[in-house]
Design an enzyme around this catalytic site. Structure first.
Site, PDB file in Angstrom:
ATOM      1  N   GLU A  47      56.011  38.990  41.509  1.00  0.00           N
ATOM      2  CA  GLU A  47      55.310  40.225  41.129  1.00  0.00           C
ATOM      3  C   GLU A  47      56.320  41.370  41.010  1.00  0.00           C
ATOM      4  OE1 GLU A  47      52.663  41.719  44.203  1.00  0.00           O
ATOM      5  OE2 GLU A  47      51.443  42.769  42.712  1.00  0.00           O
ATOM      6  N   LYS A 126      46.331  42.450  36.917  1.00  0.00           N
ATOM      7  CA  LYS A 126      45.851  42.290  38.301  1.00  0.00           C
ATOM      8  C   LYS A 126      44.443  42.872  38.435  1.00  0.00           C
ATOM      9  CE  LYS A 126      47.752  42.974  42.971  1.00  0.00           C
ATOM     10  NZ  LYS A 126      48.922  43.557  43.682  1.00  0.00           N
ATOM     11  N   CYS A 167      49.187  38.231  43.340  1.00  0.00           N
ATOM     12  CA  CYS A 167      49.273  38.570  44.768  1.00  0.00           C
ATOM     13  C   CYS A 167      47.907  38.805  45.447  1.00  0.00           C
ATOM     14  CB  CYS A 167      50.227  39.749  44.957  1.00  0.00           C
ATOM     15  SG  CYS A 167      50.899  39.796  46.630  1.00  0.00           S
TER      16      CYS A 167
HETATM   17  N1  LIG Z   1      51.348  42.993  46.241  1.00  0.00           N
HETATM   18  C1  LIG Z   1      50.204  42.746  46.846  1.00  0.00           C
HETATM   19  O1  LIG Z   1      49.163  42.616  46.235  1.00  0.00           O
HETATM   20  C2  LIG Z   1      50.300  42.615  48.324  1.00  0.00           C
HETATM   21  C3  LIG Z   1      49.155  41.824  48.914  1.00  0.00           C
HETATM   22  C4  LIG Z   1      49.275  41.691  50.380  1.00  0.00           C
HETATM   23  O2  LIG Z   1      50.319  41.973  50.976  1.00  0.00           O
HETATM   24  C5  LIG Z   1      48.107  41.217  51.131  1.00  0.00           C
HETATM   25  O3  LIG Z   1      48.163  41.262  52.362  1.00  0.00           O
HETATM   26  O4  LIG Z   1      47.119  40.798  50.517  1.00  0.00           O
END
Ligand SMILES: NC(=O)CCC(=O)C(=O)O
Length: 215
Positions: A47, A126, A167
């Site tokens: 990401e 996202k 993510c």
């Molecule tokens: N970059 C993100 O979306 C981080 C996501 C994350 O750390 C989580 O705990 O879920």
């Protein structure tokens, strides 16, 4: 339909990203080449691989992605062109991590996937933006700058169908369930998990998805 080969090598690239976009892009391309030389057929970047991951950087590093499929045209941003070029050079499927994207005055966290001919197979923005406030530990609000995406992306490879998230999307099993229903056998979620919740939840979330047989 041609029979699918039963196995292939997948490369998951990790990168230490700095403030120089051109350096980030050339290091990513180097890693894609290295993975291809080692026999990988599908390569995924992390990401936000062309920019430091922080809301204060997104606008400065953002690029346009004018066309969502096909060979990138002259209006495509430098990251899109660099990824397309290295996918074609190496003949690999490339899940291009994610980059900050600007589109009609809004900003997104966007992942571009490319085929071995360098053509864009599609983009994923996202869907679930990462907002966190753990007093004394971690405060971060993607939604201060970014807008959420509203479309999923899956595509066929020579081995299996692939579904894409980014993510924090991992926390919402509905996405994975939809990809499972679409027939995806591989889910790739480029990530930059934070160091507070990451060690607690990352592996657990993935095991949870597998237990629910999302894919
Ligand atoms: N970059 C993100 O979306 C981080 C996501 C994350 O750390 C989580 O705990 O879920």
């Amino acid at each position: 339909m041609a029979a699918q080969a039963s196995s292939f090598r997948l490369a998951l690239v990790q990168l230490a990203v700095g403030s120089n976009k051109a350096t980030n892009l050339s290091r990513a391309a180097e890693k894609v080449r290295e993975a291809a030389q080692n026999g990988s057929k599908i390569v995924a970047l992390p990401e936000c691989f062309n920019s430091p991951y922080g809301t204060q950087y997104f606008k400065d590093y953002a690029e346009e992605v004018p066309a969502e499929t096909g060979q990138p045209g002259p209006g495509a941003g430098e990251s899109c062109k660099a990824l397309s070029q290295v996918a074609r050079e190496c003949g690999v499927f490339l899940v291009g991590g994610s980059i900050p994207e600007v589109r009609k005055g809004k900003y997104y966290n966007t992942s571009m996937s490319f085929g071995p001919d360098g053509a864009l197979l599609g983009v994923f923005r996202k869907v679930h933006l990462f907002d966190i406030d753990i007093p004394g530990k971690q405060k971060f609000k993607e939604s201060d700058i970014l807008s959420p995406g509203d479309k999923l992306l899956s595509f066929d490879t020579d081995w299996c169908k692939v579904g894409i998230g980014i993510c924090y999307d991992l926390r919402f099993y509905e996405l994975a369930s939809i990809y499972g229903l679409r027939g995806c056998k591989l889910l790739l979620y480029p990530g930059a998990f934070n160091t507070t919740t990451g060690p607690l939840h990352f592996e657990l979330l993935i095991r949870g998805l597998l237990v629910t047989k999302s894919c």
